[in-house]
Design a protein around this motif. Sequence first.
Motif, PDB file in Angstrom:
ATOM      1  N   ILE A  22      11.976   4.194 -69.251  1.00 39.56           N
ATOM      2  CA  ILE A  22      12.430   3.515 -68.026  1.00 39.56           C
ATOM      3  C   ILE A  22      12.175   4.406 -66.815  1.00 39.56           C
ATOM      4  O   ILE A  22      11.723   3.934 -65.767  1.00 39.56           O
ATOM      5  CB  ILE A  22      13.912   3.118 -68.143  1.00 39.56           C
ATOM      6  CG1 ILE A  22      14.063   2.014 -69.190  1.00 39.56           C
ATOM      7  CG2 ILE A  22      14.461   2.654 -66.798  1.00 39.56           C
ATOM      8  CD1 ILE A  22      15.490   1.647 -69.499  1.00 39.56           C
ATOM      9  N   GLU A  23      12.437   5.699 -66.921  1.00 38.68           N
ATOM     10  CA  GLU A  23      12.188   6.618 -65.804  1.00 38.68           C
ATOM     11  C   GLU A  23      10.709   6.650 -65.446  1.00 38.68           C
ATOM     12  O   GLU A  23      10.340   6.667 -64.262  1.00 38.68           O
ATOM     13  CB  GLU A  23      12.672   8.020 -66.158  1.00 38.68           C
ATOM     14  CG  GLU A  23      14.178   8.153 -66.165  1.00 38.68           C
ATOM     15  CD  GLU A  23      14.626   9.547 -66.581  1.00 38.68           C
ATOM     16  OE1 GLU A  23      13.778  10.388 -66.926  1.00 38.68           O
ATOM     17  OE2 GLU A  23      15.848   9.793 -66.545  1.00 38.68           O
ATOM     18  N   VAL A  24       9.846   6.641 -66.447  1.00 41.38           N
ATOM     19  CA  VAL A  24       8.399   6.633 -66.183  1.00 41.38           C
ATOM     20  C   VAL A  24       7.999   5.332 -65.490  1.00 41.38           C
ATOM     21  O   VAL A  24       7.230   5.344 -64.529  1.00 41.38           O
ATOM     22  CB  VAL A  24       7.611   6.839 -67.499  1.00 41.38           C
ATOM     23  CG1 VAL A  24       6.129   6.555 -67.296  1.00 41.38           C
ATOM     24  CG2 VAL A  24       7.810   8.246 -68.021  1.00 41.38           C
ATOM     25  N   LEU A  25       8.507   4.218 -65.956  1.00 45.72           N
ATOM     26  CA  LEU A  25       8.171   2.932 -65.337  1.00 45.72           C
ATOM     27  C   LEU A  25       8.649   2.869 -63.890  1.00 45.72           C
ATOM     28  O   LEU A  25       7.939   2.369 -63.010  1.00 45.72           O
ATOM     29  CB  LEU A  25       8.767   1.788 -66.151  1.00 45.72           C
ATOM     30  CG  LEU A  25       8.102   1.530 -67.510  1.00 45.72           C
ATOM     31  CD1 LEU A  25       8.868   0.456 -68.274  1.00 45.72           C
ATOM     32  CD2 LEU A  25       6.659   1.133 -67.330  1.00 45.72           C
ATOM     33  N   VAL A  26       9.828   3.360 -63.613  1.00 48.22           N
ATOM     34  CA  VAL A  26      10.338   3.383 -62.235  1.00 48.22           C
ATOM     35  C   VAL A  26       9.473   4.311 -61.378  1.00 48.22           C
ATOM     36  O   VAL A  26       9.136   3.988 -60.232  1.00 48.22           O
ATOM     37  CB  VAL A  26      11.827   3.800 -62.205  1.00 48.22           C
ATOM     38  CG1 VAL A  26      12.282   4.091 -60.787  1.00 48.22           C
ATOM     39  CG2 VAL A  26      12.691   2.721 -62.823  1.00 48.22           C
ATOM     40  N   GLY A  27       9.077   5.447 -61.937  1.00 53.57           N
ATOM     41  CA  GLY A  27       8.204   6.372 -61.203  1.00 53.57           C
ATOM     42  C   GLY A  27       6.861   5.746 -60.869  1.00 53.57           C
ATOM     43  O   GLY A  27       6.352   5.884 -59.746  1.00 53.57           O
ATOM     44  N   VAL A  28       6.274   5.036 -61.818  1.00 52.42           N
ATOM     45  CA  VAL A  28       4.993   4.352 -61.578  1.00 52.42           C
ATOM     46  C   VAL A  28       5.168   3.270 -60.518  1.00 52.42           C
ATOM     47  O   VAL A  28       4.303   3.090 -59.653  1.00 52.42           O
ATOM     48  CB  VAL A  28       4.440   3.772 -62.898  1.00 52.42           C
ATOM     49  CG1 VAL A  28       3.290   2.815 -62.640  1.00 52.42           C
ATOM     50  CG2 VAL A  28       4.014   4.896 -63.822  1.00 52.42           C
ATOM     51  N   LEU A  29       6.276   2.547 -60.550  1.00 44.55           N
ATOM     52  CA  LEU A  29       6.543   1.508 -59.557  1.00 44.55           C
ATOM     53  C   LEU A  29       6.643   2.105 -58.149  1.00 44.55           C
ATOM     54  O   LEU A  29       6.025   1.606 -57.201  1.00 44.55           O
ATOM     55  CB  LEU A  29       7.826   0.759 -59.910  1.00 44.55           C
ATOM     56  CG  LEU A  29       8.276  -0.306 -58.909  1.00 44.55           C
ATOM     57  CD1 LEU A  29       7.286  -1.462 -58.910  1.00 44.55           C
ATOM     58  CD2 LEU A  29       9.674  -0.787 -59.234  1.00 44.55           C
ATOM     59  N   VAL A  30       7.396   3.184 -58.004  1.00 39.76           N
ATOM     60  CA  VAL A  30       7.545   3.836 -56.696  1.00 39.76           C
ATOM     61  C   VAL A  30       6.194   4.356 -56.209  1.00 39.76           C
ATOM     62  O   VAL A  30       5.828   4.194 -55.042  1.00 39.76           O
ATOM     63  CB  VAL A  30       8.592   4.973 -56.770  1.00 39.76           C
ATOM     64  CG1 VAL A  30       8.568   5.818 -55.515  1.00 39.76           C
ATOM     65  CG2 VAL A  30       9.978   4.387 -57.004  1.00 39.76           C
ATOM     66  N   PHE A  31       5.435   4.968 -57.094  1.00 34.85           N
ATOM     67  CA  PHE A  31       4.108   5.481 -56.739  1.00 34.85           C
ATOM     68  C   PHE A  31       3.189   4.341 -56.301  1.00 34.85           C
ATOM     69  O   PHE A  31       2.476   4.453 -55.304  1.00 34.85           O
ATOM     70  CB  PHE A  31       3.504   6.223 -57.943  1.00 34.85           C
ATOM     71  CG  PHE A  31       2.154   6.784 -57.680  1.00 34.85           C
ATOM     72  CD1 PHE A  31       1.994   7.914 -56.900  1.00 34.85           C
ATOM     73  CD2 PHE A  31       1.025   6.186 -58.218  1.00 34.85           C
ATOM     74  CE1 PHE A  31       0.735   8.439 -56.655  1.00 34.85           C
ATOM     75  CE2 PHE A  31      -0.228   6.690 -57.977  1.00 34.85           C
ATOM     76  CZ  PHE A  31      -0.380   7.830 -57.196  1.00 34.85           C
ATOM     77  N   ILE A  33       4.007   1.397 -55.037  1.00 31.25           N
ATOM     78  CA  ILE A  33       4.432   0.896 -53.724  1.00 31.25           C
ATOM     79  C   ILE A  33       3.952   1.834 -52.624  1.00 31.25           C
ATOM     80  O   ILE A  33       3.491   1.390 -51.565  1.00 31.25           O
ATOM     81  CB  ILE A  33       5.965   0.703 -53.693  1.00 31.25           C
ATOM     82  CG1 ILE A  33       6.354  -0.470 -54.589  1.00 31.25           C
ATOM     83  CG2 ILE A  33       6.458   0.471 -52.268  1.00 31.25           C
ATOM     84  CD1 ILE A  33       7.848  -0.631 -54.790  1.00 31.25           C
ATOM     85  N   GLY A  34       4.026   3.117 -52.856  1.00 30.44           N
ATOM     86  CA  GLY A  34       3.538   4.081 -51.869  1.00 30.44           C
ATOM     87  C   GLY A  34       2.044   3.953 -51.630  1.00 30.44           C
ATOM     88  O   GLY A  34       1.575   3.983 -50.489  1.00 30.44           O
ATOM     89  N   ILE A  35       1.270   3.787 -52.695  1.00 31.82           N
ATOM     90  CA  ILE A  35      -0.181   3.629 -52.552  1.00 31.82           C
ATOM     91  C   ILE A  35      -0.510   2.344 -51.801  1.00 31.82           C
ATOM     92  O   ILE A  35      -1.373   2.328 -50.922  1.00 31.82           O
ATOM     93  CB  ILE A  35      -0.866   3.636 -53.942  1.00 31.82           C
ATOM     94  CG1 ILE A  35      -0.758   5.018 -54.571  1.00 31.82           C
ATOM     95  CG2 ILE A  35      -2.315   3.208 -53.858  1.00 31.82           C
ATOM     96  CD1 ILE A  35      -1.469   6.116 -53.815  1.00 31.82           C
ATOM     97  N   LEU A  36       0.179   1.256 -52.114  1.00 27.20           N
ATOM     98  CA  LEU A  36      -0.047  -0.006 -51.395  1.00 27.20           C
ATOM     99  C   LEU A  36       0.283   0.140 -49.912  1.00 27.20           C
ATOM    100  O   LEU A  36      -0.414  -0.415 -49.059  1.00 27.20           O
ATOM    101  CB  LEU A  36       0.774  -1.127 -52.019  1.00 27.20           C
ATOM    102  CG  LEU A  36       0.260  -1.657 -53.357  1.00 27.20           C
ATOM    103  CD1 LEU A  36       1.246  -2.669 -53.938  1.00 27.20           C
ATOM    104  CD2 LEU A  36      -1.110  -2.271 -53.194  1.00 27.20           C
ATOM    105  N   ALA A  37       1.325   0.867 -49.595  1.00 26.97           N
ATOM    106  CA  ALA A  37       1.682   1.085 -48.188  1.00 26.97           C
ATOM    107  C   ALA A  37       0.593   1.876 -47.473  1.00 26.97           C
ATOM    108  O   ALA A  37       0.229   1.566 -46.327  1.00 26.97           O
ATOM    109  CB  ALA A  37       3.019   1.817 -48.094  1.00 26.97           C
ATOM    110  N   ILE A  38       0.037   2.872 -48.128  1.00 22.16           N
ATOM    111  CA  ILE A  38      -1.028   3.671 -47.515  1.00 22.16           C
ATOM    112  C   ILE A  38      -2.283   2.826 -47.300  1.00 22.16           C
ATOM    113  O   ILE A  38      -2.929   2.922 -46.253  1.00 22.16           O
ATOM    114  CB  ILE A  38      -1.327   4.913 -48.373  1.00 22.16           C
ATOM    115  CG1 ILE A  38      -0.158   5.892 -48.267  1.00 22.16           C
ATOM    116  CG2 ILE A  38      -2.624   5.587 -47.953  1.00 22.16           C
ATOM    117  CD1 ILE A  38      -0.240   7.071 -49.208  1.00 22.16           C
ATOM    118  N   VAL A  39      -2.618   1.984 -48.272  1.00 24.55           N
ATOM    119  CA  VAL A  39      -3.783   1.105 -48.125  1.00 24.55           C
ATOM    120  C   VAL A  39      -3.570   0.130 -46.960  1.00 24.55           C
ATOM    121  O   VAL A  39      -4.479  -0.101 -46.150  1.00 24.55           O
ATOM    122  CB  VAL A  39      -4.059   0.352 -49.446  1.00 24.55           C
ATOM    123  CG1 VAL A  39      -5.062  -0.767 -49.245  1.00 24.55           C
ATOM    124  CG2 VAL A  39      -4.548   1.314 -50.505  1.00 24.55           C
TER     125      VAL A  39
END
Length: 132
Positions: A22-31, A33-39
């Motif tokens: 679950i921690e890995v999945l949440v980390g991937v989700l946050v990452f 969202i950050g990449i989409l914001a940068i794009v």
Amino acid sequence: MNQPRSLLRKRSPVGQAGVVLIEVLVGVLVFSIGILAIVGLQAFAVEQVSDAKYRLDASMIANQYIGRMWVDQANLGNYVTADQALAELPDGKLTITVVGTSDVTVTVAWTPPHSGVEHTFSQVARINPAGG
């Protein structure tokens, strides 16, 4: 002091099973969202740079025409035009009006490909007769 293998292995409590996943999945989700914001930010920056370039080009075109009119003051009436096509800008149009004998308005219009909304730049100049 040999201890049985079962004592050496620690078992995680039943409530903790799968927490790392679950921690890995949440980390991937946050990452993600950050990449989409940068794009999205990059796309917005490119759009703003394009708009600034179009405004700069429109300003340069208007200044060039006013400069030509300053040099050729005797023929100001020959510069009057409405919606003349401009190749330098997307769907560019040039309109020049002369009011009286010296008040000139140069309007450059264009439609950026990404918006479909027409933008305009107008410059007004008073071209005084030579020696006047």
